[in-house]
Motif scaffolding. Structure first.
Motif, PDB file in Angstrom:
ATOM      1  N   GLY A 251       0.793  -1.222   0.000  1.00  0.00           N
ATOM      2  CA  GLY A 251       0.000   0.000   0.000  1.00  0.00           C
ATOM      3  C   GLY A 251       0.823   1.270   0.000  1.00  0.00           C
ATOM      4  N   ALA A 252       2.080   1.182   0.388  1.00  0.00           N
ATOM      5  CA  ALA A 252       2.940   2.369   0.448  1.00  0.00           C
ATOM      6  C   ALA A 252       4.396   1.947   0.327  1.00  0.00           C
ATOM      7  CB  ALA A 252       2.710   3.133   1.755  1.00  0.00           C
ATOM      8  N   SER A 253       5.249   2.928   0.053  1.00  0.00           N
ATOM      9  CA  SER A 253       6.700   2.702   0.012  1.00  0.00           C
ATOM     10  C   SER A 253       7.352   3.509   1.124  1.00  0.00           C
ATOM     11  CB  SER A 253       7.275   3.123  -1.343  1.00  0.00           C
ATOM     12  OG  SER A 253       6.705   2.390  -2.395  1.00  0.00           O
ATOM     13  N   TRP A 254       8.353   2.915   1.773  1.00  0.00           N
ATOM     14  CA  TRP A 254       9.105   3.609   2.826  1.00  0.00           C
ATOM     15  C   TRP A 254      10.179   4.435   2.131  1.00  0.00           C
ATOM     16  CZ3 TRP A 254      12.214   0.804   7.267  1.00  0.00           C
ATOM     17  CH2 TRP A 254      12.462   1.737   8.286  1.00  0.00           C
ATOM     18  N   THR A 255       9.910   5.701   1.960  1.00  0.00           N
ATOM     19  CA  THR A 255      10.756   6.551   1.121  1.00  0.00           C
ATOM     20  C   THR A 255      11.740   7.414   1.902  1.00  0.00           C
ATOM     21  OG1 THR A 255       8.905   8.116   1.072  1.00  0.00           O
ATOM     22  CG2 THR A 255       9.151   6.629  -0.813  1.00  0.00           C
ATOM     23  N   GLY A 256      11.742   7.309   3.193  1.00  0.00           N
ATOM     24  CA  GLY A 256      12.686   8.047   4.026  1.00  0.00           C
ATOM     25  C   GLY A 256      12.556   7.597   5.468  1.00  0.00           C
ATOM     26  N   ARG A 257      13.546   7.937   6.305  1.00  0.00           N
ATOM     27  CA  ARG A 257      13.499   7.499   7.699  1.00  0.00           C
ATOM     28  C   ARG A 257      12.163   7.839   8.361  1.00  0.00           C
ATOM     29  NH1 ARG A 257      18.241   6.322  10.686  1.00  0.00           N
ATOM     30  NH2 ARG A 257      19.673   5.254   9.262  1.00  0.00           N
ATOM     31  N   SER A 258      11.605   8.980   8.022  1.00  0.00           N
ATOM     32  CA  SER A 258      10.346   9.429   8.630  1.00  0.00           C
ATOM     33  C   SER A 258       9.301   9.718   7.558  1.00  0.00           C
ATOM     34  CB  SER A 258      10.589  10.686   9.475  1.00  0.00           C
ATOM     35  OG  SER A 258      11.560  10.460  10.474  1.00  0.00           O
ATOM     36  N   TYR A 260       6.781   8.029   4.202  1.00  0.00           N
ATOM     37  CA  TYR A 260       6.279   6.984   3.311  1.00  0.00           C
ATOM     38  C   TYR A 260       5.454   7.643   2.222  1.00  0.00           C
ATOM     39  CZ  TYR A 260       1.888   7.458   5.945  1.00  0.00           C
ATOM     40  OH  TYR A 260       0.745   7.952   6.531  1.00  0.00           O
ATOM     41  N   THR A 261       5.324   6.937   1.106  1.00  0.00           N
ATOM     42  CA  THR A 261       4.557   7.442  -0.020  1.00  0.00           C
ATOM     43  C   THR A 261       3.511   6.410  -0.407  1.00  0.00           C
ATOM     44  OG1 THR A 261       6.472   8.673  -0.839  1.00  0.00           O
ATOM     45  CG2 THR A 261       4.676   8.265  -2.406  1.00  0.00           C
ATOM     46  N   LEU A 262       2.276   6.840  -0.495  1.00  0.00           N
ATOM     47  CA  LEU A 262       1.188   5.927  -0.836  1.00  0.00           C
ATOM     48  C   LEU A 262       1.342   5.395  -2.256  1.00  0.00           C
ATOM     49  CD1 LEU A 262      -1.843   7.880   0.656  1.00  0.00           C
ATOM     50  CD2 LEU A 262      -0.929   5.706   1.497  1.00  0.00           C
ATOM     51  N   ALA A 263       0.962   4.140  -2.440  1.00  0.00           N
ATOM     52  CA  ALA A 263       0.952   3.553  -3.783  1.00  0.00           C
ATOM     53  C   ALA A 263      -0.074   4.282  -4.640  1.00  0.00           C
ATOM     54  CB  ALA A 263       0.617   2.069  -3.703  1.00  0.00           C
ATOM     55  N   PRO A 264       0.178   4.361  -5.940  1.00  0.00           N
ATOM     56  CA  PRO A 264      -0.800   5.016  -6.807  1.00  0.00           C
ATOM     57  C   PRO A 264      -2.055   4.161  -6.950  1.00  0.00           C
ATOM     58  CG  PRO A 264       0.920   3.985  -8.117  1.00  0.00           C
ATOM     59  CD  PRO A 264       1.347   3.862  -6.674  1.00  0.00           C
ATOM     60  N   GLY A 265      -3.175   4.792  -7.168  1.00  0.00           N
ATOM     61  CA  GLY A 265      -4.404   4.058  -7.403  1.00  0.00           C
ATOM     62  C   GLY A 265      -4.876   3.272  -6.199  1.00  0.00           C
ATOM     63  N   ALA A 266      -5.825   2.381  -6.459  1.00  0.00           N
ATOM     64  CA  ALA A 266      -6.453   1.616  -5.391  1.00  0.00           C
ATOM     65  C   ALA A 266      -5.535   0.558  -4.792  1.00  0.00           C
ATOM     66  CB  ALA A 266      -7.724   0.950  -5.913  1.00  0.00           C
ATOM     67  N   GLN A 267      -4.364   0.356  -5.382  1.00  0.00           N
ATOM     68  CA  GLN A 267      -3.414  -0.613  -4.820  1.00  0.00           C
ATOM     69  C   GLN A 267      -3.053  -0.266  -3.379  1.00  0.00           C
ATOM     70  OE1 GLN A 267       0.211  -1.087  -7.072  1.00  0.00           O
ATOM     71  NE2 GLN A 267       1.177  -2.350  -5.510  1.00  0.00           N
ATOM     72  N   ARG A 268      -3.191   0.993  -3.006  1.00  0.00           N
ATOM     73  CA  ARG A 268      -2.849   1.399  -1.643  1.00  0.00           C
ATOM     74  C   ARG A 268      -3.734   0.709  -0.595  1.00  0.00           C
ATOM     75  NH1 ARG A 268      -4.066   7.731  -2.070  1.00  0.00           N
ATOM     76  NH2 ARG A 268      -2.704   7.328  -3.868  1.00  0.00           N
ATOM     77  N   PHE A 269      -4.858   0.148  -0.998  1.00  0.00           N
ATOM     78  CA  PHE A 269      -5.744  -0.555  -0.062  1.00  0.00           C
ATOM     79  C   PHE A 269      -5.358  -2.023   0.121  1.00  0.00           C
ATOM     80  CE2 PHE A 269      -8.303   2.934  -1.773  1.00  0.00           C
ATOM     81  CZ  PHE A 269      -8.749   3.509  -0.600  1.00  0.00           C
ATOM     82  N   GLU A 270      -4.414  -2.488  -0.680  1.00  0.00           N
ATOM     83  CA  GLU A 270      -4.067  -3.910  -0.639  1.00  0.00           C
ATOM     84  C   GLU A 270      -3.016  -4.199   0.432  1.00  0.00           C
ATOM     85  OE1 GLU A 270      -4.948  -4.979  -5.330  1.00  0.00           O
ATOM     86  OE2 GLU A 270      -2.972  -5.326  -4.487  1.00  0.00           O
ATOM     87  N   SER A 271      -2.933  -5.468   0.815  1.00  0.00           N
ATOM     88  CA  SER A 271      -1.895  -5.959   1.714  1.00  0.00           C
ATOM     89  C   SER A 271      -1.056  -6.988   0.976  1.00  0.00           C
ATOM     90  CB  SER A 271      -2.510  -6.597   2.967  1.00  0.00           C
ATOM     91  OG  SER A 271      -3.248  -5.646   3.705  1.00  0.00           O
TER      92      SER A 271
END
Length: 404
Positions: A251-258, A260-271
């Protein structure tokens, strides 16, 4: 027009694993899969066992993408507006618990009078946490959603933060006018969540025509997919209004120590963790639904349900409990002097599958109608007219209850 050859073909497409005399009238609970769906699930599991789980996923990317494209076709939306999850409840909760981060004391959530129990329990929990209030939209005299009352509720007090509607409730065969609710919500800018758990797969669910912002559904019911599969539609212009309830590396990417960036589209709701075999099976099941045509499926289901209701209404001890101007393939009824669970048990002894819905599944609706439980018999395309008549005859022959 549906023919006997079509019924025979649908019956032949059932896996030959069940008793030959089984009558399965429980598609609103969990339907029977097709041979193609069962084979797809079995073959995927076999590949995982022989080649490894990650390796199988890499090799079967097309099969794993199929449910997105098939659901987008069925629901009339874009592939990136579809998320695959483990159940309709998981989909519903990802949205509603995510929205709840912004809710404040006194905010209002409107629900249908026949809202599903799991949805109401979640909203009651959120009411304790956030101070929101829940209000039930009344039914119209003919059993549909009362759109005039809904408009009046939107004009009174604070504008609701969400409207929730169970398209086909668990407690009867009614089909609420979801598009009428959508039109009101779109005009007023109110977010609209449609629970299509028991409608998708048996009748047309066009999210553009309905106008919902979110739509949750399951694979196991009328879509005839595997258990443990579900989906969420999230309209693209609703994506950035909130964050999902839970996030992980999908659903997101860990883009820095503090950060995160949400995945594009509805994929952000997935696990990340989901049954990939169920995902593949869902793709096959939805594809078969699209191939046959939802209009054809809906016409046949209505034909069988009308036949079943007519037969049950002729029985002196039977009360058909369905209400609403538009009825579907779920037929609810009770038998005089017999508790609903006893009816289910006695029919099961004759290899006839039905289910029971009780007060806790839709408390407001059950209490409004003075009911404590109903038997549910739900039809699908692999049911024949003669099997409907068998069920009616079996209900007619049920014994009198104790003390009668």
């Amino acid at each position: 027009m549906w023919t006997q050859q079509d019924t025979d073909a649908a019956a032949r497409d059932l896996p030959a694993l069940r008793p030959s005399d089984l009558l399965h009238f429980n598609s609103a609970g969990c339907s029977l899969p097709s041979r193609r769906t069962l084979s797809a699930v079995q073959e995927y599991y076999t590949s995982e066992a022989s080649s490894g789980g990650y390796e199988t996923a890499d090799a079967q990317q097309d099969a794993l993408l199929l449910p997105y494209t098939a659901l987008a076709t069925l629901l009339n939306c874009r592939c990136d507006e579809i998320a695959l999850v483990s159940s309709a409840t998981a989909a519903w909760q990802q949205v509603v618990y995510g929205l709840a981060w912004t809710w404040k004391p006194g905010d209002r959530v409107l629900i249908s009078a026949a809202e599903y129990g799991s949805n109401c329990i979640a909203l009651l929990q959120l009411a304790r946490r956030t101070g929101i209030t829940l209000e039930a939209i009344p039914d119209s005299p003919d059993g549909d959603i009362d759109v005039e009352q809904l408009e009046g509720m939107l004009d009174t007090g604070r504008l609701p933060v969400l409207v929730c509607l169970s398209h086909v409730p668990t407690s009867s065969g009614r089909v609420y006018d979801a598009a009428a609710v959508g039109a009101v919500c779109r005009r007023r800018g109110v977010l609209y969540m449609l629970d299509a758990c028991q409608s998708v797969g048996q009748l047309p669910v066009d999210v553009q025509q309905i106008g919902c912002d979110f739509c949750s559904g399951t694979g196991r019911k009328y879509l005839r997919g595997p258990r443990g599969s579900g989906f969420l539609f999230c309209r693209s212009d609703a994506l950035d209004k909130f964050e999902p309830a839970c996030l992980d590396n999908i659903g997101a990417s860990w883009t820095g120590r503090s950060q995160y960036t949400l995945a594009p589209g509805a994929q952000r709701f997935e696990s990340y963790e989901l049954s990939f075999a169920a995902k593949v099976g869902l793709g096959v099941a939805v594809s078969q639904c699209c191939e046959l045509g939802i209009a054809v499926i809906w016409s046949r289901i209505k034909q069988l349900a009308d036949l079943l209701r007519a037969g049950l209404r002729e029985l002196p001890r039977v009360l058909v409990c369905d209400v609403g101007r538009n009825l579907c393939g779920l037929v609810s009824f009770n038998v005089e002097s017999l508790e609903a669970g006893e009816v289910q048990r006695l029919l099961a002894e004759q290899h006839i599958n039905t289910s029971v819905s009780r007060t806790g599944s839709s408390r407001i609706d059950f209490e409004n109608r003075g009911l404590s439980a109903v038997v549910r018999a739900s039809v699908h395309i692999y049911i024949s007219e003669s099997q409907v008549q068998q069920l009616v005859a079996a209900v007619a022959a049920l014994p009198l209850g104790k003390g009668s």
